[in-house]
Design an enzyme around this catalytic site. Sequence first.
Site, PDB file in Angstrom:
ATOM      1  N   ARG A   1      -2.819  -9.181 -20.652  1.00 47.22           N
ATOM      2  CA  ARG A   1      -3.825  -8.934 -21.685  1.00 47.22           C
ATOM      3  C   ARG A   1      -3.338  -7.953 -22.753  1.00 47.22           C
ATOM      4  O   ARG A   1      -3.950  -7.832 -23.816  1.00 47.22           O
ATOM      5  CB  ARG A   1      -5.147  -8.464 -21.074  1.00 47.22           C
ATOM      6  CG  ARG A   1      -5.078  -7.129 -20.393  1.00 47.22           C
ATOM      7  CD  ARG A   1      -6.409  -6.781 -19.732  1.00 47.22           C
ATOM      8  NE  ARG A   1      -7.452  -6.449 -20.694  1.00 47.22           N
ATOM      9  CZ  ARG A   1      -7.521  -5.308 -21.371  1.00 47.22           C
ATOM     10  NH1 ARG A   1      -6.587  -4.395 -21.213  1.00 47.22           N
ATOM     11  NH2 ARG A   1      -8.501  -5.085 -22.215  1.00 47.22           N
TER      12      ARG A   1
ATOM     13  N   ASP B   1      -8.098  -2.528 -27.972  1.00 51.21           N
ATOM     14  CA  ASP B   1      -7.428  -1.476 -28.733  1.00 51.21           C
ATOM     15  C   ASP B   1      -8.180  -0.158 -28.679  1.00 51.21           C
ATOM     16  O   ASP B   1      -7.583   0.902 -28.774  1.00 51.21           O
ATOM     17  CB  ASP B   1      -7.260  -1.905 -30.195  1.00 51.21           C
ATOM     18  CG  ASP B   1      -6.231  -3.018 -30.314  1.00 51.21           C
ATOM     19  OD1 ASP B   1      -5.480  -3.250 -29.343  1.00 51.21           O
ATOM     20  OD2 ASP B   1      -6.198  -3.658 -31.375  1.00 51.21           O
TER      21      ASP B   1
ATOM     22  N   GLU C   1       1.465  -7.247   8.172  1.00 51.48           N
ATOM     23  CA  GLU C   1       1.388  -5.780   8.091  1.00 51.48           C
ATOM     24  C   GLU C   1       2.700  -5.168   7.656  1.00 51.48           C
ATOM     25  O   GLU C   1       2.745  -4.035   7.210  1.00 51.48           O
ATOM     26  CB  GLU C   1       0.994  -5.185   9.443  1.00 51.48           C
ATOM     27  CG  GLU C   1      -0.380  -5.578   9.919  1.00 51.48           C
ATOM     28  CD  GLU C   1      -0.345  -6.816  10.790  1.00 51.48           C
ATOM     29  OE1 GLU C   1      -0.670  -6.687  11.979  1.00 51.48           O
ATOM     30  OE2 GLU C   1       0.020  -7.908  10.298  1.00 51.48           O
TER      31      GLU C   1
ATOM     32  N   PRO D   1       0.830  -1.220   0.000  1.00 52.44           N
ATOM     33  CA  PRO D   1       0.000   0.000   0.000  1.00 52.44           C
ATOM     34  C   PRO D   1       0.859   1.262   0.000  1.00 52.44           C
ATOM     35  O   PRO D   1       0.359   2.346  -0.287  1.00 52.44           O
ATOM     36  CB  PRO D   1      -0.796  -0.102   1.304  1.00 52.44           C
ATOM     37  CG  PRO D   1      -0.526  -1.433   1.883  1.00 52.44           C
ATOM     38  CD  PRO D   1       0.670  -2.014   1.215  1.00 52.44           C
TER      39      PRO D   1
HETATM   40  C1  4G0 Z   1       0.879  -3.848   4.512  1.00 58.85           C
HETATM   41  C2  4G0 Z   1      -0.647  -4.435  -1.376  1.00 58.85           C
HETATM   42  C3  4G0 Z   1       0.129  -4.826   3.875  1.00 58.85           C
HETATM   43  C4  4G0 Z   1       2.214  -3.673   4.203  1.00 58.85           C
HETATM   44  C5  4G0 Z   1      -0.439  -5.311  -0.318  1.00 58.85           C
HETATM   45  C6  4G0 Z   1       2.034  -5.473   2.624  1.00 58.85           C
HETATM   46  C7  4G0 Z   1      -2.633  -3.694  -0.333  1.00 58.85           C
HETATM   47  C8  4G0 Z   1      -1.750  -3.617  -1.381  1.00 58.85           C
HETATM   48  C9  4G0 Z   1       0.720  -5.644   2.942  1.00 58.85           C
HETATM   49  C10 4G0 Z   1       2.792  -4.482   3.261  1.00 58.85           C
HETATM   50  C11 4G0 Z   1      -1.353  -5.325   0.711  1.00 58.85           C
HETATM   51  C12 4G0 Z   1      -2.006  -2.662  -2.490  1.00 58.85           C
HETATM   52  C13 4G0 Z   1       4.877  -3.220   3.408  1.00 58.85           C
HETATM   53  C14 4G0 Z   1       4.729  -5.253   2.042  1.00 58.85           C
HETATM   54  C15 4G0 Z   1      -0.072  -6.681   2.244  1.00 58.85           C
HETATM   55  N1  4G0 Z   1      -2.440  -4.536   0.678  1.00 58.85           N
HETATM   56  N2  4G0 Z   1      -2.832  -1.647  -2.300  1.00 58.85           N
HETATM   57  N3  4G0 Z   1      -1.269  -6.120   1.800  1.00 58.85           N
HETATM   58  N4  4G0 Z   1       4.115  -4.317   2.905  1.00 58.85           N
HETATM   59  O1  4G0 Z   1      -1.454  -2.814  -3.564  1.00 58.85           O
END
Ligand code: 4G0
Length: 253
Positions: A159, A174, A121, A93
């Site tokens: 795709r 396209d 997390e 995120p």
């Molecule tokens: C928090 C990507 C959650 C931190 C991964 C990973 C949303 C997305 C997660 C991480 C995710 C997105 C720092 C790797 C796993 N949630 N929006 N959850 N890190 O692309």
Amino acid sequence: MRKLNFEVLTLFPGILAGPLNESILKRGREKGFLNVTIRNIRDFTEDKHKTADDRPYGGGAGMVLKPEPIFKTFGVMKAEYPGEKFLTILLSPQGSVFNQQRAEQLTEEKRRIVLLCGHYEAIDERVIRTLIDEELSVGDYVLTGGELAALVVIDAVARLLPGVLGDEESAYRDSFGDGLLDYPHYTRPAEFRGLKVPDVLLSGDHDLIKKWRRKESLKSTLIKRPGLLKTADLSGEDREVLEELKKELENGS
Ligand code: 4G0
């Protein structure tokens, strides 16, 4: 024929298996346009309990993905492809937001594209600083893990690869490379429960239909996602039509 190579590093390979073995992604892999290798990070844990995470230094809630199994997974992967280059991406995120432009760029990538999925997390910062080239997010929300985000990236890129979609499917693709939203679509019957298909679509006048569709695309984008107009591929006539639409919308007509 060119082939795009993905390596997905995850603690939950089962999440990826289904989608990669269905429909267009399955066909793209079978035809050899797309290659996806899934690696289970847990296979590279060091202890008998296969521990992949641990408590954060400094205290606080939540767990942190340990560096050792991830470094080991990278090491084994790189040893399998001597002399090859890698583009390493962490789905997070905290990443820059993935979009159609980044998807198009990735179709041209010559390196193996490594997608690292976290399922907690947090991930030990030394992984990010040492192994990761780029952090990507598929949108401003939090998922339980990066696996669904990795699938979104693979699907959006696959795709676009020549040959992956059939003729019908790629004709559809396209017509939306210009950064505008889609125009409305209708199929038979011409009247359904009193709801009519716009006359222009039944007129047989292909020039008029093309103009109508373009105007509807511009209108839809202006109303639903005006921010997209800043980067859309617009002609002089598009800009004139947009000015007319803005006036119409102000009048409420
Ligand atoms: C928090 C990507 C959650 C931190 C991964 C990973 C949303 C997305 C997660 C991480 C995710 C997105 C720092 C790797 C796993 N949630 N929006 N959850 N890190 O692309």
